[in-house]
Design an enzyme around this catalytic site. Structure first.
Site, PDB file in Angstrom:
ATOM      1  N   GLU A   1       0.837  -1.211   0.000  1.00 32.63           N
ATOM      2  CA  GLU A   1       0.000   0.000   0.000  1.00 32.63           C
ATOM      3  C   GLU A   1       0.864   1.251   0.000  1.00 32.63           C
ATOM      4  OE1 GLU A   1      -2.859  -0.327  -0.867  1.00 32.63           O
ATOM      5  OE2 GLU A   1      -3.237  -2.418  -0.338  1.00 32.63           O
TER       6      GLU A   1
ATOM      7  N   ASP B   1       3.615  -4.726  -5.486  1.00 29.91           N
ATOM      8  CA  ASP B   1       3.928  -6.058  -4.928  1.00 29.91           C
ATOM      9  C   ASP B   1       5.434  -6.206  -4.684  1.00 29.91           C
ATOM     10  OD1 ASP B   1       1.346  -7.012  -4.777  1.00 29.91           O
ATOM     11  OD2 ASP B   1       1.418  -8.104  -6.675  1.00 29.91           O
TER      12      ASP B   1
HETATM   13 ZN    ZN Z   1      -2.661  -2.658  -4.685  1.00 29.43          ZN
END
Ligand code: ZN
Length: 675
Positions: free
Chosen positions: A515, A579
């Site tokens: 995030e 990621d």
């Molecule tokens: Zn995301």
């Protein structure tokens, strides 16, 4: 919807009602690292996802009522068991109930009353359908659309922070009005897309038949719907285009909007939505409104009546009698998504309550499911990941000191929101009846529509959440510059304050890092510390970022999503960057935390291996082919397998932890790295 476009999440949320049918029950959470979920017969250097998750996948086939099944959807399903308990308790008769309990209890009672719902048929929609039937001029379409807010009618009106002045809330109109999940479904010419459109046409016709329309008319009506939606689709921005905020920002006066589509009676529309005084707004997709104008001229009144009647019934089909509900499931649940049966009613009712009264239901949930120690540990971990990102930025070889300073300023401004909102939403103005399921849904939708519009011209509420507390997901908002972790995801198997650090950092740490990285992915990096769309990069640094991001896009474009469909590297770029960044930051934070300490192996795995297995197991999931096909078009995330394998194959620490030889599938020759 734009709010979704600018909310960068970790998992695809359960799709909105008509195409939901996702996500059954057994409680007892597994731990953050479960060796029985692994498949030790697989070489971790060849396929890390199957090595980490093969055992779980073998033991957990996709249930018939699900479109996919994994640790996150199972946890969401387990959360629903607790939510059901809360709702049943609230629904039981009691001498004195607080108003919040009363509301959620009445909502759930009405929703569970299948015989009343079947008896009601489409009665609640009669006023709306009759009104459409009585239209005598296309000029009346505007006032009808104004009465159908958020029911998929033509376009959306909502409020949003001004992209260029994040302190201001302005009005915004956005493309919408399609029955299929995306504009691509209307324009693609491959055999599968053609076949799906034929099935869709048959479904639309079926719904007109259920409404009691004459057999000779239903075919003409369904074709009119298809023509109108196809023209709207042709005027709509693609998913990839919608990831570029610059393409979504066209602030204009109301007069300018009226000039774009003069055949739509805007005066009637704004008066009908209580926005008569509106003078300016953001028009996300001007071409869409031009297409709408041409279409209003081209299609006759009868075709528009068919289109509007379809959308009234389509948007409400899941809450109607079983004939409508089943027909809706046959197409959207089975044909489009691959589910074999409808979920039991109670599960659907829990979803609807979470959707319509999420912060009323969420209060009791947070009290029961989110202990203070979990909140505290999550807060600490967020701080540690932020510190790791600070070191990471300071040490970047490709970024100039000038841009680094701005990046650090943005990082230090990120607001951390953990568990649930400080101030709960007030639902007092929303009337909920114990015997009127569809009426409740319609009133809740109108309540939300007007709650959003009431923000226009008021100061931004920075405490607001876009996800409810039980949600198993997380998000970053570039306009608020905040990271948000609902209580629903801060529990095993994703986070366990009682387990050892390694898998906790590998799993929840990587989610937090994910995030945070969104603030600096190809989309998020275009917003500054205050949430304004403003370029704070030197041109050279911007170029170097793009080069690095394109390495990731090239990497993921090689992966197969399903059959002959490849992953769309452009659509998934932001998520893939997040990621990889997430895992890098989590590893750094974990090393800072445990550096110098001698950690012993557990269950035969080194601490480093446990870190990565914790990460890999975060992605244990399988998805039905039909849904994979849909996600390849609309989901900005890569398939779970590649969210595990793609990331570790870019990570030298992984190669070292598992002693993978050069040339292994999980060791990329040209590793990508952005953050
Ligand atoms: Zn995301």
């Amino acid at each position: 919807m734009l709010r979704i476009a600018l909310m960068l999440i970790i998992l695809l949320p359960l799709l909105a009602a008509p195409i939901a049918y996702s996500q059954s029950a057994s409680t007892g959470h597994q731990s953050v690292l479960d060796v029985n979920s692994m498949d030790p017969s697989v070489d971790p250097c060849a396929d890390f996802f199957t090595y980490s998750c093969g055992g779980w996948l073998k033991k957990n086939p996709i249930p018939p009522d699900k479109t996919g099944w994994g640790l996150s959807s199972k946890l969401a399903d387990d959360n629903r068991v607790l939510l059901r308990e809360i709702l049943e308790e609230a629904a039981a008769p009691a001498p004195e109930k607080d108003p919040v309990k009363q509301k959620i209890g009445d909502y759930y009672t009405a929703c569970m009353d299948e015989s009343a719902i079947d008896a009601a048929g489409t009665a609640v929609l009669k006023t709306e359908l009759d009104r459409i039937g009585r239209m005598h001029s296309k000029r009346d379409i505007a006032s009808l659309v104004a009465r159908m807010p958020n029911r998929g009618s033509l376009f959306d009106l909502q409020s949003d922070q001004d992209f260029k002045d994040s302190t201001q809330v302005i009005a915004e109109v956005d493309q919408d009005g399609l029955g299929l999940p995306d504009r691509d479904y209307y324009v693609k010419t491959d055999p599968k897309s053609v076949e799906l459109r034929q099935a869709y046409l048959a479904h639309v016709q079926k719904m007109f038949e259920l409404l009691g329309d004459a057999p000779g008319v239903v075919t003409t009506e369904a074709q009119a719907v298809m023509r109108i939606e196809t023209a709207l689709a042709n005027g709509s921005l693609t998913q990839v285009e919608r990831r570029n905020p610059k393409l979504l920002y066209h602030k204009m006066t109301r007069k300018q909007l009226e000039a774009l589509s003069p055949s739509f009676h805007w005066k009637q529309y704004f008066s009908g939505t209580g926005q008569s005084g509106l003078r300016s707004l953001n028009v996300t997709a001007p071409e869409f409104f031009k297409a709408m104008h041409a279409l209003l001229q081209k299609e006759d009144l009868e075709s528009w009546k068919a289109y509007l009647r379809w959308h009234v019934v389509h948007a409400n089909a899941p809450y109607l009698s079983s004939a409508f509900l089943n027909a809706d499931f046959e197409f959207f649940g089975k044909t489009l998504s691959g589910a074999q049966e409808l979920e039991p009613r109670w599960k659907r009712c829990v979803n609807y309550a979470d959707n319509d009264l999420g912060e009323a239901l969420g209060q009791a949930y947070a009290q029961r499911a989110f202990p203070p120690e979990a909140k505290q540990r999550a807060q600490e971990m967020v701080k540690e990941i932020e510190q790791a990102m600070e070191h990471d930025i300071e040490g970047l070889s490709w970024m100039s000191p000038e841009t680094k300073q701005k990046a650090l300023e943005k990082l230090h401004t990120v607001a951390n929101k953990i568990g649930y909102p400080d101030k709960w939403r007030d639902y007092r103005a929303l009337t909920i009846a114990r015997d009127d399921e569809l009426g409740n849904v319609l009133r809740a939708r109108d309540f939300e529509f007007h709650r959003q519009l009431a923000k226009i011209g008021k100061p931004v509420d920075r405490g607001e959440w876009s996800m409810t507390p039980p949600t198993v997901n997380a998000y970053y908002s570039p306009q608020l510059n905040d990271i948000n972790f609902p209580a629903g995801i801060l529990q095993p198997p994703f986070f366990d304050p009682k387990a050892d650090d390694a898998p906790n950092y590998g799993d929840m740490g990587a989610t937090i890092g994910h995030e945070l990285t969104h603030g600096f992915d190809d989309e998020g990096r275009q917003f500054d510390a205050q949430g304004n769309l403003r370029d704070w990069w030197t041109p050279e640094d911007g170029k170097r970022f793009e080069q690095r991001a394109s390495c990731i896009s090239d990497q993921y474009s090689q992966y197969v999503a399903v059959d002959d469909i490849k992953v769309n590297g452009q659509l998934t770029m932001g998520e893939n960057v997040a990621d990889l960044g997430g895992l890098v930051l989590a590893y750094m934070a974990w090393q800072n935390q445990t550096g110098g300490k001698k950690l012993d192996p557990i269950d035969g795995f080194t601490p480093e291996q446990r870190f990565f297995i914790g990460y890999g197991q975060g992605w244990c999931a399988e998805t039905r082919d039909e849904t994979k096909r849909m996600y390849a078009t609309i989901d900005p995330h890569s398939p779970d397998k590649y969210r595990a394998n793609g990331v570790v194959s870019d990570t030298p620490e992984f190669q070292q932890a598992f002693q993978c030889k050069a040339g292994s599938a999980m060791v990329r020759e040209n590793r990508c790295r952005v953050w």
